[in-house]
Structures are given as C-alpha cells and as structure tokens.
Design an enzyme around this catalytic site. Structure first.
Site, PDB file in Angstrom:
ATOM      1  N   SER A 135       0.815  -1.157  -0.172  1.00 32.13           N
ATOM      2  CA  SER A 135      -0.203   0.103  -0.007  1.00 32.13           C
ATOM      3  C   SER A 135       1.059   1.067   0.167  1.00 32.13           C
ATOM      4  CB  SER A 135      -0.852  -0.021   1.341  1.00 32.13           C
ATOM      5  OG  SER A 135      -1.696   1.014   1.333  1.00 32.13           O
ATOM      6  N   LYS A 161      -1.212  -1.050  -4.389  1.00 29.08           N
ATOM      7  CA  LYS A 161      -2.297  -0.363  -3.923  1.00 29.08           C
ATOM      8  C   LYS A 161      -1.887   1.248  -3.801  1.00 29.08           C
ATOM      9  CE  LYS A 161      -4.708  -0.191   0.209  1.00 29.08           C
ATOM     10  NZ  LYS A 161      -5.590  -0.615   1.401  1.00 29.08           N
ATOM     11  N   LYS A 163      -3.047   5.017  -2.685  1.00 29.60           N
ATOM     12  CA  LYS A 163      -4.222   6.053  -2.187  1.00 29.60           C
ATOM     13  C   LYS A 163      -4.230   7.154  -2.981  1.00 29.60           C
ATOM     14  CE  LYS A 163      -4.121   3.708   2.043  1.00 29.60           C
ATOM     15  NZ  LYS A 163      -5.618   3.297   2.581  1.00 29.60           N
ATOM     16  N   ASP A 189      -7.306   3.385  -3.641  1.00 30.95           N
ATOM     17  CA  ASP A 189      -7.989   3.187  -2.465  1.00 30.95           C
ATOM     18  C   ASP A 189      -8.381   4.578  -1.941  1.00 30.95           C
ATOM     19  OD1 ASP A 189      -9.153   2.626   0.019  1.00 30.95           O
ATOM     20  OD2 ASP A 189      -7.519   2.326   0.882  1.00 30.95           O
ATOM     21  N   GLU A 214     -11.326   1.124  -4.221  1.00 25.42           N
ATOM     22  CA  GLU A 214     -11.656   0.631  -2.892  1.00 25.42           C
ATOM     23  C   GLU A 214     -12.463   1.800  -2.275  1.00 25.42           C
ATOM     24  OE1 GLU A 214      -9.861  -1.265   1.323  1.00 25.42           O
ATOM     25  OE2 GLU A 214      -8.477  -0.734  -0.345  1.00 25.42           O
ATOM     26  N   ASP A 239     -14.779  -1.609   2.191  1.00 27.03           N
ATOM     27  CA  ASP A 239     -14.120  -1.642   3.341  1.00 27.03           C
ATOM     28  C   ASP A 239     -14.438  -1.090   4.605  1.00 27.03           C
ATOM     29  OD1 ASP A 239     -11.945  -1.543   5.370  1.00 27.03           O
ATOM     30  OD2 ASP A 239     -10.665  -0.321   4.081  1.00 27.03           O
ATOM     31  N   LYS A 263     -11.009  -6.808   6.967  1.00 25.06           N
ATOM     32  CA  LYS A 263      -9.949  -6.463   8.156  1.00 25.06           C
ATOM     33  C   LYS A 263     -10.406  -7.014   9.391  1.00 25.06           C
ATOM     34  CE  LYS A 263      -8.411  -2.076   5.775  1.00 25.06           C
ATOM     35  NZ  LYS A 263      -8.334  -0.715   5.875  1.00 25.06           N
ATOM     36  N   GLY A 291      -4.673  -3.747   5.336  1.00 25.07           N
ATOM     37  CA  GLY A 291      -3.859  -3.555   6.307  1.00 25.07           C
ATOM     38  C   GLY A 291      -4.241  -2.363   7.034  1.00 25.07           C
TER      39      GLY A 291
END
Length: 370
Positions: A135, A161, A163, A189, A214, A239, A263, A291
């Site tokens: 990530s 991934k 952000k 994400d 996400e 999520d 998660k 994570g």
C-alpha cells in the site's frame, strides 16, 4: 483452560516513513498489545485502532477503556473455553469491534497454542504461503508515487495499491500506467473521499484496467455504492462500510460491490472474519485482507486469516521491514520469495514476542486477574 491474567501494554513505535491517506498522515504507530495468560501459555493480540477517530469511531484510548471496563472483566469472569464462546460473550457490547478483536485474537492464539495447532489451521486455512501486495500512501507528487511503485515492483509485490483523494487521483493512476504498463496489478483506495457528485471523475478510472477501486464513497454507505457500481466497469471494493456479516450480506444483495476487504479489527475478530469469508465465497465475491499498519502480532493474525481459500487477491500485509526498523515479533515477518509470505505451521500465530522491542516502545501497562 483457565485464564489467569490479561495484560495490556500501550506502545508508541516509530515508522520508517510518513504514511498519508485521504483522512490524515502518521509516522508513529500508537497501539495496544494484549497478552492473555493461561496454563503456562501466553496468547497475543493487537489493537489496530488509531489515536484519532478518523478511520472509524474507535481510538487507542477508547479501546483501552472498553477492554479495561467491559471486555476483560467478562472474559475473566466467564472463563470461556473456545473462541466461539468469546464471540458470544462479547456480542452484547455494541460495536467497539477493534477492542473486541484485540482480546479475541489473543484468546485465539492462546487456544491454538494449548491445542498445539497453528492459528491458520484452526481457522480452516490450507495455504503454506500467501501472495502479498503493498500500500502506497498519498505522496507530495506523482513522481514520488512512481518512485515507490518502481521499488515495490522490484521487490516482487503481487499487487500495488495507491491511495487517492480528489485532486490526486486520475493523474496518479495514469502516471503509473504510462511508466510501468498495463500488466501491473493495480488498485486505488479512496478511503471514502468522494461522493456521487464525483461520478464522472470516478468513471474516468475505468480506462486504466484497475483490479478495483476501494471505498470511494461514504464510510457508512452501501446504497450510493450500488448506484456507482452500476455505472462503473471497474469493481468496487467495500472496506469501511462492512462491519458485520450482515453488512456484507446486504451489500452483496444490493450489488454495492464486487469485492470485499476483510480487516480483522474492523469486523470484530477472527470468528466474524471467517464467517464473512464463507459468506462471500458462497456468493462468488472474492476477498482480501487489508492492512492497518499492523505491528508484528497483528501482521501474524493477518497472515493466518489470509490462508483461507477465498482470499484470492493479494492483501496489504507487506514485509515488516518496510515499516519498522525493529518489530515486536521474532523472527520478523519477512518475504520468503518476491511478494510471498510463509504461513507458519507452529502453534498459534507461529511467532514469539520480541520482549526487548516491546520494552523499548511501551508507555503504559496494566494487569488484570480474576
């Protein structure tokens, strides 16, 4: 089994770099380590709550309070014998999933160690190794992101991934595709940073062949996500919206997503995570393990749950050395091959506690007995 003592330790552990998402940044891991003692064995769990209520409503302080005032007294009084009993014992306490997960996880580890089986096996896992991704947070520039993506690919991570947030989204994804090509397994994400007013912008991401986007919309939404998924070819992954098996069932029935991120802390523990996995598997919805910048104990729990068969997308459980100069487990959880972690077959989580590191970072501790 007799639970003789529960210990809480609050740690402040510096990260190797600043990690930023759409709702904030951090370079210090503030978390609670839970140890449950029984019959000469110790089980370990880790809270993934943050110092501030930004990801969800829980914080490190609230987790400590709920554990101290409600969950630990229930555990010590009831003396449950199985993880399912722990889940039932905690059910009357509304939400506070990260607090529940930390203590339930420590009990799972204790239970498995006393039975002489691995946590992965107890959960029904059948893998000896798992594929993992990485990530990458929001960086000062697109070039900074590209530099980190290049390093991650050199290390063989199986999924990238990145952000994103409004103003730092399409250009990032486009830059990665131009630099590294269309074959890089890539996802974005959003951490709830968008609304349906951004639908045209989000649909621009369809052209880049992403594995998923996400949680683009609100942290508590499944209705608008269904509207967005109907407009996008890219799979939406939920999520923050999914806290229980019932949440997952409703999202699947509404068509709110095509993938779910499980998660352990967010859903309240390993038992709920396993049941959610089973539900998604029955409906053909692939899952993966997200994570929360876990230290070694939380990372070990993530490895165990990812050994279940419907975890078909690489998770965020990167090597510990990416985040920490010194982690709290021994050995440190590191790659055994490019983009792969071993699933331990020893009792419990399969790792010992690095007491020297814990002693270095602990700032508060308390013990509780029946």
């Amino acid at each position: 089994m007799k639970i003789e003592r529960v210990e809480l330790q609050r740690l402040n552990m510096p990260m190797r770099f600043r990690f930023e998402t759409s709702f904030g940044s951090t370079q210090m891991k503030d978390f609670i380590l839970v140890s449950v003692y029984g019959d000469g064995v110790v089980g370990y769990g880790e809270s993934v709550a943050m110092p501030d209520p930004l990801y969800n409503e829980e914080t490190t302080d609230t987790v400590w309070g709920i554990l101290e005032q409600f969950l630990i007294p229930r555990l010590l009084s009831a003396q449950p014998q199985t993880p399912d009993e722990v889940r039932e014992l905690f059910a009357p306490i509304r939400r506070n999933n990260m607090a529940k997960s930390a203590l339930e996880g420590a009990f799972w580890d204790l239970y498995c160690k006393q039975k002489g089986i691995s946590l992965a096996k107890a959960l029904g896992g059948d893998k000896t190794e798992i594929d993992v991704g990485i990530s990458i947070g929001i960086e000062p520039s697109v070039d900074d992101v590209l530099e980190k993506v290049g390093l991650a690919l050199e290390q063989g991570y199986k999924k990238i991934k990145v952000k994103i947030k409004p103003g730092f989204d399409v250009k990032v994804v486009e830059g990665i595709r131009k630099r590294f090509g269309d074959d890089v397994p890539l996802m974005a994400d959003a951490n709830s940073a968008y609304t349906l007013a951004h639908i045209d912008l989000l649909k621009e991401l369809d052209q880049y062949g992403l594995i998923m986007v996400e949680q683009p919309l609100a942290h508590d939404d499944i209705i608008d996500h269904a509207k967005l998924q109907a407009e996008m070819s890219t799979p939406i992954c939920l999520d923050e919206s999914i806290h229980t098996v019932e949440d997952a069932r409703k999202a699947i029935e509404l068509g709110s997503c095509k993938i779910i991120n499980i998660k352990i802390g967010r859903v309240g523990g390993l038992a709920e995570a396993k049941e959610m996995h089973d539900l998604c598997q029955a409906h053909g919805i692939p899952v993966w393990c997200g994570g929360m910048l876990e230290a070694g104990v939380g990372r070990a729990h993530n490895v165990a749950i990812t050994s279940l068969p419907n975890f078909t997308i690489p998770g965020d459980t990167a090597a510990a050395s990416r985040y920490w100069d010194e982690d709290i487990t021994t050995p440190s959880i590191e790659l055994i091959a490019p983009g792969k972690l071993a699933v331990p077959d020893g009792p419990g989580i399969g790792y010992e506690l690095n007491h020297q590191a814990v002693g270095k970072y602990v700032i508060r501790s308390s013990n509780f007995r029946p």
